[in-house]
Design an enzyme around this catalytic site. Structure first.
Site, mmCIF file in Angstrom:
data_model
loop_
_atom_site.group_PDB
_atom_site.id
_atom_site.type_symbol
_atom_site.label_atom_id
_atom_site.label_comp_id
_atom_site.label_asym_id
_atom_site.label_seq_id
_atom_site.Cartn_x
_atom_site.Cartn_y
_atom_site.Cartn_z
ATOM 1 N N LYS A 71 0.925 -1.372 -0.100
ATOM 2 C CA LYS A 71 0.145 0.055 0.041
ATOM 3 C C LYS A 71 0.864 1.146 -0.063
ATOM 4 C CE LYS A 71 -3.966 0.205 2.259
ATOM 5 N NZ LYS A 71 -4.978 0.405 1.139
HETATM 6 N N1 PMP Z 1 -6.861 -3.127 -2.978
HETATM 7 C C1 PMP Z 1 -6.230 -1.767 -2.718
HETATM 8 C C2 PMP Z 1 -5.340 -0.860 -4.047
HETATM 9 C C3 PMP Z 1 -6.515 -1.263 -1.638
HETATM 10 O O1 PMP Z 1 -5.992 -0.036 -1.249
HETATM 11 C C4 PMP Z 1 -7.298 -2.013 -0.702
HETATM 12 C C5 PMP Z 1 -7.852 -1.403 0.681
HETATM 13 N N2 PMP Z 1 -6.800 -1.646 1.779
HETATM 14 C C6 PMP Z 1 -7.735 -3.258 -1.003
HETATM 15 C C7 PMP Z 1 -7.397 -3.737 -2.345
HETATM 16 C C8 PMP Z 1 -8.590 -3.990 -0.082
HETATM 17 O O2 PMP Z 1 -7.649 -4.517 1.200
HETATM 18 P P1 PMP Z 1 -8.328 -4.951 2.563
HETATM 19 O O3 PMP Z 1 -9.203 -5.815 2.243
HETATM 20 O O4 PMP Z 1 -6.980 -5.183 3.038
HETATM 21 O O5 PMP Z 1 -8.654 -3.721 3.006
#
Ligand code: PMP
Length: 329
Positions: free
Chosen positions: A157
């Site tokens: 991220k």
């Molecule tokens: N893809 C991206 C690019 C994101 O920013 C997120 C949010 N964190 C997700 C997928 C989903 O991840 P998570 O389920 O860990 O929130």
């Protein structure tokens, strides 16, 4: 303590959010050299408790992400865990809350290299309800391709990479859609702007492979477990073609912010009957029940902020953070 103040964690202290400001020369601001996590706390009014969902897993991913940018944390994962719980206890939210920790390159020097840069951690919380108003989203396959792992690691991220997300999301909304789905350079389905994608076909779940430039979502892993344990539905993880989206029985997004939300249309083609399908609906309802602390089998994923010590590690350390926190509150 003044309960009307909203606190942030900034430069090793809890300070009012208005005082949590970075210098404009900060490396992360100049070059996008920062990483973040998005975490949700769910308020359960009948239990008078705030449950943070999968806090340990989010912190573990945050530390993996820091590794990608050569950041060395002065805090352990347990300490970050305690700081987040302490921050929530200071802010005392009684509503669903988003928790945003960020680790950033805090050097004030010119030049993109990260060789000897110090890094810092900051955290804030904001009230956060549902991300979307509609029960089934209208989605566009974006003309923008999802950032490739060999350009900016897509399983991180990394804040700079969200310029890619911003373009795809903005252009989809400007064209009249609710969301976008981005493809890889080779044309396979990757994910939404900040959420992973699932297809339902013939009673099975299909989700893009972790090698197709997706962020490996914590909600994605949660959906796979719920589907298997609660409904006996298996998930296939593999490369997915764009046209599979058009012909799926159901398609849905999942992510911390988005939670679980049905996709009713892709590129103006209805998915199924255009409404949230039965599998999406039952997985979504179970997910929300778990997050809100209504299913004891999954208490293992919850950190109750105000009450018991469920989910914590031994809690034995006494951090200097706690000491400096007292001095500013
Ligand atoms: N893809 C991206 C690019 C994101 O920013 C997120 C949010 N964190 C997700 C997928 C989903 O991840 P998570 O389920 O860990 O929130």
């Amino acid at each position: 303590m003044n309960r009307t103040v909203n606190y942030a964690f900034f430069k090793d202290k809890f300070v009012p959010i208005e005082a949590a400001n970075v210098n404009i020369k900060t490396h992360a601001f100049m070059y996008g050299t920062a990483i973040f996590e998005g975490i949700r706390g769910y308020w359960n009014p009948s239990k008078h408790e705030m449950y943070v969902f999968r806090l340990k897993e989010h912190i573990a991913r945050m530390f993996d992400n820091m590794k990608l940018l050569y950041f060395e944390s002065k805090y352990s994962q347990d300490e970050v865990y305690e700081i987040i719980v302490d921050l929530l206890k200071k802010n005392l939210p009684k509503t669903d809350t988003y928790i945003r920790p960020c680790a950033y390159s805090s050097a004030l020097s010119i030049g993109p290299g990260l060789m000897d840069n110090p890094s810092d951690i900051c955290i804030f919380t904001v009230p956060f309800g549902d991300y979307y108003n509609n029960a089934a989203l209208k989605v566009q396959v974006s003309a923008w391709r999802r950032v490739e792992d060999n350009a900016i690691p897509s399983r991180g991220k990394i804040i700079g990479a969200y310029a890619n997300t911003a373009l795809a999301k903005t252009d989809a909304v400007r064209a009249g859609f609710d969301e976008c789905i981005m493809l890889t350079e080779s044309g396979h389905v990757a994910e939404g702007s900040a959420m992973n994608v699932f297809l339902v076909k013939g009673g099975k779940l299909i989700t893009p492979a972790s090698t197709d430039n997706i962020l490996e979502g914590i909600t994605l892993g949660t959906v796979v477990e719920i589907a298997r344990e609660q409904f006996g539905i298996e998930t296939i993880s593999r490369s997915v073609d764009r046209s599979e989206l058009y012909l799926a029985d159901e398609v849905f997004f999942c992510g911390t912010g988005a939670q679980i939300v049905a996709i009713g249309e892709v590129d103006r083609r209805p998915v199924g009957d255009g409404k949230a399908g039965p599998i999406t609906t039952k997985i979504r309802d179970t997910y929300i029940d778990i997050c809100r602390g209504n299913i004891p089998q999954y208490y293992k994923w919850l950190t109750p902020v105000y009450g018991s010590t469920n989910g914590k590690t031994d809690g034995s350390f006494v951090s200097n953070v706690a000491i400096s926190a007292t001095s500013v509150s």
